[in-house]
Design a protein around this motif. Sequence first.
Motif, PDB file in Angstrom:
ATOM      1  N   PHE A   1       0.839  -1.205   0.000  1.00 32.66           N
ATOM      2  CA  PHE A   1       0.000   0.000   0.000  1.00 32.66           C
ATOM      3  C   PHE A   1       0.870   1.250   0.000  1.00 32.66           C
ATOM      4  CE2 PHE A   1      -2.921   3.129   1.892  1.00 32.66           C
ATOM      5  CZ  PHE A   1      -4.053   2.921   1.119  1.00 32.66           C
ATOM      6  N   THR A   2       2.017   1.166   0.686  1.00 29.45           N
ATOM      7  CA  THR A   2       2.945   2.293   0.718  1.00 29.45           C
ATOM      8  C   THR A   2       3.407   2.671  -0.679  1.00 29.45           C
ATOM      9  OG1 THR A   2       3.750   1.751   2.939  1.00 29.45           O
ATOM     10  CG2 THR A   2       5.213   3.059   1.536  1.00 29.45           C
TER      11      THR A   2
ATOM     12  N   THR B   1      -9.993  13.663  -5.485  1.00 23.21           N
ATOM     13  CA  THR B   1      -8.864  12.744  -5.650  1.00 23.21           C
ATOM     14  C   THR B   1      -7.719  13.136  -4.738  1.00 23.21           C
ATOM     15  OG1 THR B   1      -9.444  12.351  -7.978  1.00 23.21           O
ATOM     16  CG2 THR B   1      -7.203  11.806  -7.286  1.00 23.21           C
ATOM     17  N   LEU B   2      -7.389  14.425  -4.721  1.00 25.16           N
ATOM     18  CA  LEU B   2      -6.278  14.910  -3.913  1.00 25.16           C
ATOM     19  C   LEU B   2      -6.531  14.706  -2.428  1.00 25.16           C
ATOM     20  CD1 LEU B   2      -5.643  18.189  -5.931  1.00 25.16           C
ATOM     21  CD2 LEU B   2      -4.060  16.260  -5.747  1.00 25.16           C
ATOM     22  N   THR B   3      -7.774  14.899  -1.999  1.00 28.02           N
ATOM     23  CA  THR B   3      -8.095  14.711  -0.580  1.00 28.02           C
ATOM     24  C   THR B   3      -8.034  13.237  -0.209  1.00 28.02           C
ATOM     25  OG1 THR B   3      -9.554  16.648  -0.697  1.00 28.02           O
ATOM     26  CG2 THR B   3      -9.763  15.228   1.238  1.00 28.02           C
ATOM     27  N   SER B   4      -8.554  12.380  -1.089  1.00 29.50           N
ATOM     28  CA  SER B   4      -8.481  10.938  -0.848  1.00 29.50           C
ATOM     29  C   SER B   4      -7.036  10.472  -0.754  1.00 29.50           C
ATOM     30  CB  SER B   4      -9.206  10.187  -1.966  1.00 29.50           C
ATOM     31  OG  SER B   4      -9.077   8.793  -1.813  1.00 29.50           O
ATOM     32  N   VAL B   5      -6.189  10.956  -1.658  1.00 33.00           N
ATOM     33  CA  VAL B   5      -4.777  10.580  -1.629  1.00 33.00           C
ATOM     34  C   VAL B   5      -4.116  11.109  -0.360  1.00 33.00           C
ATOM     35  CG1 VAL B   5      -2.548  10.899  -2.766  1.00 33.00           C
ATOM     36  CG2 VAL B   5      -4.583  10.405  -4.134  1.00 33.00           C
TER      37      VAL B   5
ATOM     38  N   TRP C   1     -14.585   7.325  -0.752  1.00 30.31           N
ATOM     39  CA  TRP C   1     -13.132   7.161  -0.762  1.00 30.31           C
ATOM     40  C   TRP C   1     -12.689   5.823  -0.160  1.00 30.31           C
ATOM     41  CZ3 TRP C   1     -12.387  12.675   1.634  1.00 30.31           C
ATOM     42  CH2 TRP C   1     -12.659  13.634   0.642  1.00 30.31           C
ATOM     43  N   LEU C   2     -13.599   5.104   0.478  1.00 29.93           N
ATOM     44  CA  LEU C   2     -13.242   3.818   1.091  1.00 29.93           C
ATOM     45  C   LEU C   2     -13.051   2.707   0.059  1.00 29.93           C
ATOM     46  CD1 LEU C   2     -15.599   3.647   4.214  1.00 29.93           C
ATOM     47  CD2 LEU C   2     -13.134   4.043   4.207  1.00 29.93           C
ATOM     48  N   TRP C   3     -13.490   2.948  -1.192  1.00 26.78           N
ATOM     49  CA  TRP C   3     -13.416   1.861  -2.180  1.00 26.78           C
ATOM     50  C   TRP C   3     -11.988   1.410  -2.416  1.00 26.78           C
ATOM     51  CZ3 TRP C   3     -10.562   1.798  -6.579  1.00 26.78           C
ATOM     52  CH2 TRP C   3     -10.091   3.025  -7.072  1.00 26.78           C
ATOM     53  N   TYR C   4     -11.047   2.356  -2.428  1.00 25.66           N
ATOM     54  CA  TYR C   4      -9.656   1.989  -2.726  1.00 25.66           C
ATOM     55  C   TYR C   4      -9.046   1.115  -1.630  1.00 25.66           C
ATOM     56  CZ  TYR C   4      -4.596   2.500  -3.296  1.00 25.66           C
ATOM     57  OH  TYR C   4      -3.247   2.260  -3.387  1.00 25.66           O
ATOM     58  N   PRO C   5      -9.060   1.543  -0.351  1.00 28.53           N
ATOM     59  CA  PRO C   5      -8.507   0.641   0.677  1.00 28.53           C
ATOM     60  C   PRO C   5      -9.265  -0.664   0.795  1.00 28.53           C
ATOM     61  CG  PRO C   5      -9.573   2.544   1.691  1.00 28.53           C
ATOM     62  CD  PRO C   5      -9.457   2.836   0.228  1.00 28.53           C
TER      63      PRO C   5
ATOM     64  N   TYR D   1      -7.800  -7.594  -2.295  1.00 24.65           N
ATOM     65  CA  TYR D   1      -6.705  -8.066  -3.152  1.00 24.65           C
ATOM     66  C   TYR D   1      -5.640  -8.786  -2.325  1.00 24.65           C
ATOM     67  CZ  TYR D   1      -2.137  -7.729  -5.401  1.00 24.65           C
ATOM     68  OH  TYR D   1      -0.881  -8.006  -5.872  1.00 24.65           O
ATOM     69  N   VAL D   2      -5.294  -8.209  -1.184  1.00 25.00           N
ATOM     70  CA  VAL D   2      -4.277  -8.817  -0.321  1.00 25.00           C
ATOM     71  C   VAL D   2      -4.707 -10.206   0.123  1.00 25.00           C
ATOM     72  CG1 VAL D   2      -3.198  -8.677   1.965  1.00 25.00           C
ATOM     73  CG2 VAL D   2      -3.260  -6.661   0.495  1.00 25.00           C
ATOM     74  N   LEU D   3      -5.973 -10.359   0.511  1.00 21.50           N
ATOM     75  CA  LEU D   3      -6.454 -11.665   0.955  1.00 21.50           C
ATOM     76  C   LEU D   3      -6.437 -12.679  -0.195  1.00 21.50           C
ATOM     77  CD1 LEU D   3      -9.470 -11.153   3.388  1.00 21.50           C
ATOM     78  CD2 LEU D   3      -7.099 -11.744   3.905  1.00 21.50           C
TER      79      LEU D   3
END
Length: 213
Positions: free
Chosen positions: A51-52, A81-85, A146-150, A156-158
Amino acid sequence: MPIVKNIKTVTAILGIIAWLGVISQFYTSVPAYLQKGRTLGGTLVELFSFFTIQTNILVALCFTAAALGASQTAFFKRRGTLTSVAVNISIVALVFNLVLRATYHPVGLASLSNELVHVITPALFIIYWLAFVPKDSINWKDGFAWLWYPAFYLVYVLIRGAICGIYPYFFLDAGKYGYPKVVLNMGILLIVFLIMDLLYIFIAKLVDRYFGA
């Protein structure tokens, strides 16, 4: 103010710093993975699974878009987008410095690279967001969108972990801790993301109210 007039120059410099952080991570990590017997393809997939790395790339793209000013980069210049990032890179900094720093002790260039992606770039982007990103039209409902990305990242990780048995972060290691524990950790992480989303929206509304045009 001169700095505002030269914002493209400023964002270009910030973009270079952000890209240097990402590039140096690959420069120092790829040889280390290869020495452990990993393939180049597997190494690249592993690094891009952090994620980093993903979030630092998004930061670098946002700075680059601001510097270029081209219409093709419009998505990376949207205030949402900028705020989510900004939220995501804040989480990167918080999780590493509060949870992971004690477990990781790089030296030399790897240490500098580590500080770039976990401290310097996050701090620079947060300052950029506070100082230059318009805060109007940011609404409370945006925090949930904005929660869709995490959320997608955690799924994906699982899935990837179930296939190859490799997890980028120890607290997501279902092979070691089991799915119930990891799903609980994921739920806690998403709550943290939501809280951070709402905090940034709150700050945006305050800034817009007192300093907006």
